[in-house]
Motif scaffolding. Structure first.
Motif, PDB file in Angstrom:
ATOM      1  N   VAL A  85      14.579  92.874  38.976  1.00  0.00           N
ATOM      2  CA  VAL A  85      16.030  93.192  39.144  1.00  0.00           C
ATOM      3  C   VAL A  85      16.663  93.683  40.326  1.00  0.00           C
ATOM      4  CG1 VAL A  85      17.818  93.996  37.876  1.00  0.00           C
ATOM      5  CG2 VAL A  85      16.233  92.959  36.745  1.00  0.00           C
ATOM      6  N   VAL A  86      15.978  94.868  40.654  1.00  0.00           N
ATOM      7  CA  VAL A  86      16.558  95.736  41.967  1.00  0.00           C
ATOM      8  C   VAL A  86      16.198  94.993  43.134  1.00  0.00           C
ATOM      9  CG1 VAL A  86      16.298  97.650  43.245  1.00  0.00           C
ATOM     10  CG2 VAL A  86      16.395  97.859  40.768  1.00  0.00           C
ATOM     11  N   THR A  87      14.912  94.295  43.233  1.00  0.00           N
ATOM     12  CA  THR A  87      14.340  93.598  44.488  1.00  0.00           C
ATOM     13  C   THR A  87      15.233  92.661  44.537  1.00  0.00           C
ATOM     14  OG1 THR A  87      12.026  94.493  44.122  1.00  0.00           O
ATOM     15  CG2 THR A  87      12.553  92.462  45.342  1.00  0.00           C
ATOM     16  N   ALA A  88      15.729  91.681  43.465  1.00  0.00           N
ATOM     17  CA  ALA A  88      16.570  90.851  43.781  1.00  0.00           C
ATOM     18  C   ALA A  88      17.973  90.769  44.112  1.00  0.00           C
ATOM     19  CB  ALA A  88      16.626  89.688  42.559  1.00  0.00           C
ATOM     20  N   LEU A 136      16.298  99.231  28.298  1.00  0.00           N
ATOM     21  CA  LEU A 136      16.102  98.520  29.250  1.00  0.00           C
ATOM     22  C   LEU A 136      17.270  98.715  30.448  1.00  0.00           C
ATOM     23  CD1 LEU A 136      14.780  96.362  31.185  1.00  0.00           C
ATOM     24  CD2 LEU A 136      15.722  94.503  29.677  1.00  0.00           C
ATOM     25  N   THR A 137      18.351  98.731  29.875  1.00  0.00           N
ATOM     26  CA  THR A 137      19.793  98.623  30.530  1.00  0.00           C
ATOM     27  C   THR A 137      19.812 100.211  31.368  1.00  0.00           C
ATOM     28  OG1 THR A 137      21.076  97.321  29.023  1.00  0.00           O
ATOM     29  CG2 THR A 137      22.154  98.604  30.352  1.00  0.00           C
ATOM     30  N   ASN A 138      19.290 101.231  30.834  1.00  0.00           N
ATOM     31  CA  ASN A 138      19.154 102.163  31.152  1.00  0.00           C
ATOM     32  C   ASN A 138      18.460 102.395  32.340  1.00  0.00           C
ATOM     33  OD1 ASN A 138      21.248 103.518  29.907  1.00  0.00           O
ATOM     34  ND2 ASN A 138      20.125 104.075  28.065  1.00  0.00           N
ATOM     35  N   ILE A 148      16.149  85.861  35.955  1.00  0.00           N
ATOM     36  CA  ILE A 148      15.087  86.935  36.187  1.00  0.00           C
ATOM     37  C   ILE A 148      13.871  86.790  35.248  1.00  0.00           C
ATOM     38  CG2 ILE A 148      14.667  89.346  35.651  1.00  0.00           C
ATOM     39  CD1 ILE A 148      16.461  89.016  38.024  1.00  0.00           C
ATOM     40  N   SER A 149      14.152  86.189  34.015  1.00  0.00           N
ATOM     41  CA  SER A 149      12.971  86.018  33.150  1.00  0.00           C
ATOM     42  C   SER A 149      13.436  85.349  31.880  1.00  0.00           C
ATOM     43  CB  SER A 149      12.182  87.214  32.759  1.00  0.00           C
ATOM     44  OG  SER A 149      13.016  87.999  31.903  1.00  0.00           O
ATOM     45  N   ALA A 181      12.355  88.244  22.103  1.00  0.00           N
ATOM     46  CA  ALA A 181      12.417  88.944  22.827  1.00  0.00           C
ATOM     47  C   ALA A 181      12.005  88.395  24.306  1.00  0.00           C
ATOM     48  CB  ALA A 181      11.126  90.016  22.662  1.00  0.00           C
ATOM     49  N   VAL A 182      12.662  89.051  25.225  1.00  0.00           N
ATOM     50  CA  VAL A 182      12.612  88.805  26.814  1.00  0.00           C
ATOM     51  C   VAL A 182      12.137  90.016  27.435  1.00  0.00           C
ATOM     52  CG1 VAL A 182      15.016  88.908  27.426  1.00  0.00           C
ATOM     53  CG2 VAL A 182      13.368  87.375  28.701  1.00  0.00           C
ATOM     54  N   THR A 183      11.155  89.812  28.574  1.00  0.00           N
ATOM     55  CA  THR A 183      11.131  91.127  29.368  1.00  0.00           C
ATOM     56  C   THR A 183      11.570  90.919  30.748  1.00  0.00           C
ATOM     57  OG1 THR A 183       8.718  91.364  28.117  1.00  0.00           O
ATOM     58  CG2 THR A 183       9.035  92.349  30.170  1.00  0.00           C
ATOM     59  N   ALA A 184      12.410  92.000  31.204  1.00  0.00           N
ATOM     60  CA  ALA A 184      12.847  91.922  32.385  1.00  0.00           C
ATOM     61  C   ALA A 184      12.199  93.449  32.998  1.00  0.00           C
ATOM     62  CB  ALA A 184      14.579  91.901  32.179  1.00  0.00           C
ATOM     63  N   ASP A 185      11.702  93.110  34.302  1.00  0.00           N
ATOM     64  CA  ASP A 185      11.190  94.168  34.912  1.00  0.00           C
ATOM     65  C   ASP A 185      12.084  94.637  35.842  1.00  0.00           C
ATOM     66  OD1 ASP A 185       9.668  95.780  36.856  1.00  0.00           O
ATOM     67  OD2 ASP A 185       7.872  94.333  36.684  1.00  0.00           O
ATOM     68  N   HIS A 186      12.431  95.895  35.699  1.00  0.00           N
ATOM     69  CA  HIS A 186      13.487  96.576  36.640  1.00  0.00           C
ATOM     70  C   HIS A 186      13.131  96.495  38.033  1.00  0.00           C
ATOM     71  CE1 HIS A 186      10.475 100.046  35.879  1.00  0.00           C
ATOM     72  NE2 HIS A 186      11.178 100.340  36.969  1.00  0.00           N
TER      73      HIS A 186
END
Length: 151
Positions: free
Chosen positions: A84-87, A116-118, A69-70, A76-81
């Motif tokens: 994630v959902v699109t993938a 982020l998990t939430n 994802i990233s 730190a790492v940023t993951a755009d929700h």
């Protein structure tokens, strides 16, 4: 001749599996998840930079694929929700398992990890995609959000 007033992009939904369904691994427990992620992680980076990966699952917990994802920095790492959902939708997943590493070797989640998990859980849930687990990994072991009751 009529002048085009709008230029638009064409969007195509596509799924091209490279592994036969009968050859895909089935997740039975968190050890299976950890093993798959460790096979996919670049061992030269796992203790250097944070990365965020995801396993896509069908309804029978069969692995459809793993996606990076990233990639971030040392802390730190940023993951755009939305990514994630699109993938997950493009991969026709019924469930997803998230993972990221902590180069510090600390396996406890930060407040940002939990938030982020939430966010991902809410976004994925709106598309009927279950967040099965989120692991924090390093070469020595893992922390499972599901095992600790955080999902």
């Amino acid at each position: 001749m009529r002048k085009k007033l709008y230029n638009v992009s064409q969007i195509e939904l596509m799924y091209k599996p490279k592994v036969k369904a009968c050859d895909r691994p089935v997740i039975k427990d968190v050890e299976d998840v950890y093993g798959i992620f460790m096979q996919c992680w670049d061992q030269g980076k796992i203790e250097l930079i944070e990365e965020f990966k995801m396993i896509l699952l069908d309804k029978g917990s069969t692995v459809l694929g793993v996606i990076n994802i990233s990639s971030g920095g040392m802390n730190a790492v940023t993951a755009d929700h939305k990514v994630v959902v699109t993938a997950a939708m493009l991969g026709k997943a019924s469930g997803i398992i998230l993972a990221h590493n902590h180069p510090s070797a600390r396996l406890t989640p930060s407040e940002q990890d939990i938030a982020l998990t939430n966010r991902i859980k809410v976004a994925a849930g709106s598309m009927d995609i279950a967040v099965v687990d989120h692991l924090i990994v390093n070469p020595a072991g893992y922390y499972s959000f599901a095992n600790k009751g955080l999902l």
